[in-house]
Design an enzyme around this catalytic site. Structure first.
Site, PDB file in Angstrom:
ATOM      1  N   GLU A  48     -31.133   2.824   0.595  1.00  0.00           N
ATOM      2  CA  GLU A  48     -31.117   3.863  -0.556  1.00  0.00           C
ATOM      3  C   GLU A  48     -31.130   5.136  -0.030  1.00  0.00           C
ATOM      4  O   GLU A  48     -31.948   5.843  -0.094  1.00  0.00           O
ATOM      5  CB  GLU A  48     -32.695   3.648  -1.284  1.00  0.00           C
ATOM      6  CG  GLU A  48     -32.738   4.162  -2.665  1.00  0.00           C
ATOM      7  CD  GLU A  48     -34.051   4.315  -3.212  1.00  0.00           C
ATOM      8  OE1 GLU A  48     -34.730   3.463  -3.408  1.00  0.00           O
ATOM      9  OE2 GLU A  48     -34.368   5.423  -3.712  1.00  0.00           O
ATOM     10  N   HIS A  98     -28.594   8.501  -0.386  1.00  0.00           N
ATOM     11  CA  HIS A  98     -28.133   9.096  -1.670  1.00  0.00           C
ATOM     12  C   HIS A  98     -26.856  10.046  -1.289  1.00  0.00           C
ATOM     13  O   HIS A  98     -26.950  10.717  -0.252  1.00  0.00           O
ATOM     14  CB  HIS A  98     -28.819   9.660  -2.618  1.00  0.00           C
ATOM     15  CG  HIS A  98     -29.739   8.795  -3.297  1.00  0.00           C
ATOM     16  ND1 HIS A  98     -29.665   7.811  -4.049  1.00  0.00           N
ATOM     17  CD2 HIS A  98     -31.391   8.723  -2.925  1.00  0.00           C
ATOM     18  CE1 HIS A  98     -30.679   7.125  -4.288  1.00  0.00           C
ATOM     19  NE2 HIS A  98     -31.731   7.647  -3.776  1.00  0.00           N
ATOM     20  N   HIS A 132     -32.220   1.535  -9.288  1.00  0.00           N
ATOM     21  CA  HIS A 132     -32.926   2.630  -8.629  1.00  0.00           C
ATOM     22  C   HIS A 132     -33.628   3.345 -10.010  1.00  0.00           C
ATOM     23  O   HIS A 132     -33.042   3.433 -11.135  1.00  0.00           O
ATOM     24  CB  HIS A 132     -31.784   3.456  -8.137  1.00  0.00           C
ATOM     25  CG  HIS A 132     -32.362   4.780  -7.496  1.00  0.00           C
ATOM     26  ND1 HIS A 132     -32.379   5.883  -7.988  1.00  0.00           N
ATOM     27  CD2 HIS A 132     -32.643   4.981  -6.191  1.00  0.00           C
ATOM     28  CE1 HIS A 132     -32.970   6.818  -7.578  1.00  0.00           C
ATOM     29  NE2 HIS A 132     -33.067   6.527  -6.154  1.00  0.00           N
ATOM     30  N   ASP A 188     -34.521   6.580   1.474  1.00  0.00           N
ATOM     31  CA  ASP A 188     -34.430   7.497   0.281  1.00  0.00           C
ATOM     32  C   ASP A 188     -33.933   9.086   0.637  1.00  0.00           C
ATOM     33  O   ASP A 188     -34.318   9.848   0.152  1.00  0.00           O
ATOM     34  CB  ASP A 188     -35.501   7.600  -0.370  1.00  0.00           C
ATOM     35  CG  ASP A 188     -35.510   7.910  -1.930  1.00  0.00           C
ATOM     36  OD1 ASP A 188     -34.169   8.126  -2.359  1.00  0.00           O
ATOM     37  OD2 ASP A 188     -36.422   8.084  -2.707  1.00  0.00           O
TER      38      ASP A 188
HETATM   39 MN    MN Z   1     -33.868   7.225  -4.390  1.00  0.00          MN
END
Ligand code: MN
Length: 321
Positions: free
Chosen positions: A8, A10, A160, A281
């Protein structure tokens, strides 16, 4: 642990960037647009061998005009493919999809998987369409052909979070801190996931695999209670099985943004080590914090290897040297 895979993670382009100012968002903006600088240095420093990148949130799902969303999806996916091609041993891609147009979304996913070598899709919860005050969830009948394509391609879809629409967030009034990733992200994403489950989607497409971040957006904690109440309450859902069964057959969870043993052991007990995968993340969370927790949390080493790496290589068909 060396050789971890993170899922995850980005990235962004100018068109999908947050408009919010301030030093926090300025720094996030820099990191989101970096592929081989700080990102790779951090991966090297914290034992992350490979990262699958997905667009920031809400990005494509916040575009009102379906034609514009289709165009932006194609351009961002092509751009991500170019970046991956420069570092293919370290970076992979999740397709961003124009969910405003389910037919186009299916077509774009097929293109990304077959032509660009992407590992699946990352979709930011519900999509808006035509007007700002709209929230379209993917259990609706118009998405059945889209899900048929996802199942046929055999790739996972990472569901998400995104923020609830202002018109639906009146309960947060006066408590802006709750209307944020700290609370609302999980509630909104859990709602979408439970809608998919209750709709019977996974009875129609039993091989579909959905990935949830943040150790399952609080669903593992509530799974027994939901099953228990659904067996007793007069209100029912169309799906054939218990929520916990779908969670163990059609969902995978990642550790993104949840670097703590309490939630981790709850998720582990709820779905088992074969359905949990390491994630960070980034850049919203630090790779250092994720690795410091995961590398040292008490866990049989065979399970650390599965959660840190081999569950992901198997699910996404990642081949690492
Ligand atoms: Mn995220």
């Amino acid at each position: 642990m060396d050789g971890k895979i993170a899922l995850e993670e980005h990235w962004a382009v100018d068109e999908t960037m947050h408009r919010a100012g301030g030093s926090f968002w300025d720094e996030m903006g820099k990191r989101l647009r970096d592929f081989r600088g700080k990102r790779l240095a951090e991966m090297d420093a914290h034992g992350i061998a490979f990262a699958i990148l997905g667009l920031n949130s809400p990005a494509l799902q916040g575009v009102l005009d379906p034609a514009k969303a289709v165009d932006l999806a194609r351009r961002t996916n092509d751009r991500l493919a170019e970046e991956i091609a420069r570092t293919p041993r370290r970076l992979g891609g999740f397709a961003g999809l124009p969910m405003q147009d389910p037919t186009a979304a299916a077509r774009e996913l097929a293109r990304c998987v077959r032509e660009l070598g992407f590992k699946g899709a990352m979709v930011n919860c519900f999509t808006q369409r035509h007007v700002a005050d709209s929230a379209i969830y993917y259990d609706l009948p118009e998405f059945q052909p889209f899900w048929a394509t996802v199942a046929e391609l055999g790739v996972p879809l990472y569901l998400h979070p995104r923020q609830t629409l202002p018109s639906r967030a009146l309960a947060y009034e006066g408590h802006r801190w709750l209307y944020s990733p700290a609370w609302d992200f999980g509630s909104e994403t859990a709602l979408q996931a439970l809608r998919l489950i209750g709709s019977g989607l996974f009875d129609s497409f039993p091989t579909l695999q959905i990935v949830l971040g943040h150790l399952g957006e609080r669903i593992p904690f509530d799974m027994w209670r939901i099953d228990n109440l659904m067996a007793k309450l007069p209100v029912k859902y169309p799906a054939k099985k218990r929520v916990s069964e779908y969670m163990r057959e059609n969902f995978h969870l990642t550790t993104s943004g949840q670097f703590h043993d309490t939630a981790f052991h709850c998720a582990l007990a709820a779905v088992g080590a074969s359905r949990i995968m390491f994630s960070v993340d980034y850049p919203y969370e630090e790779m250092s914090a994720a690795a410091a927790w995961f590398d040292h949390t008490p866990l049989p080493e065979a399970e650390r290897m599965r959660i840190g790496r081999t569950n992901a290589t198997a699910l996404f068909g990642i081949e690492l040297a």
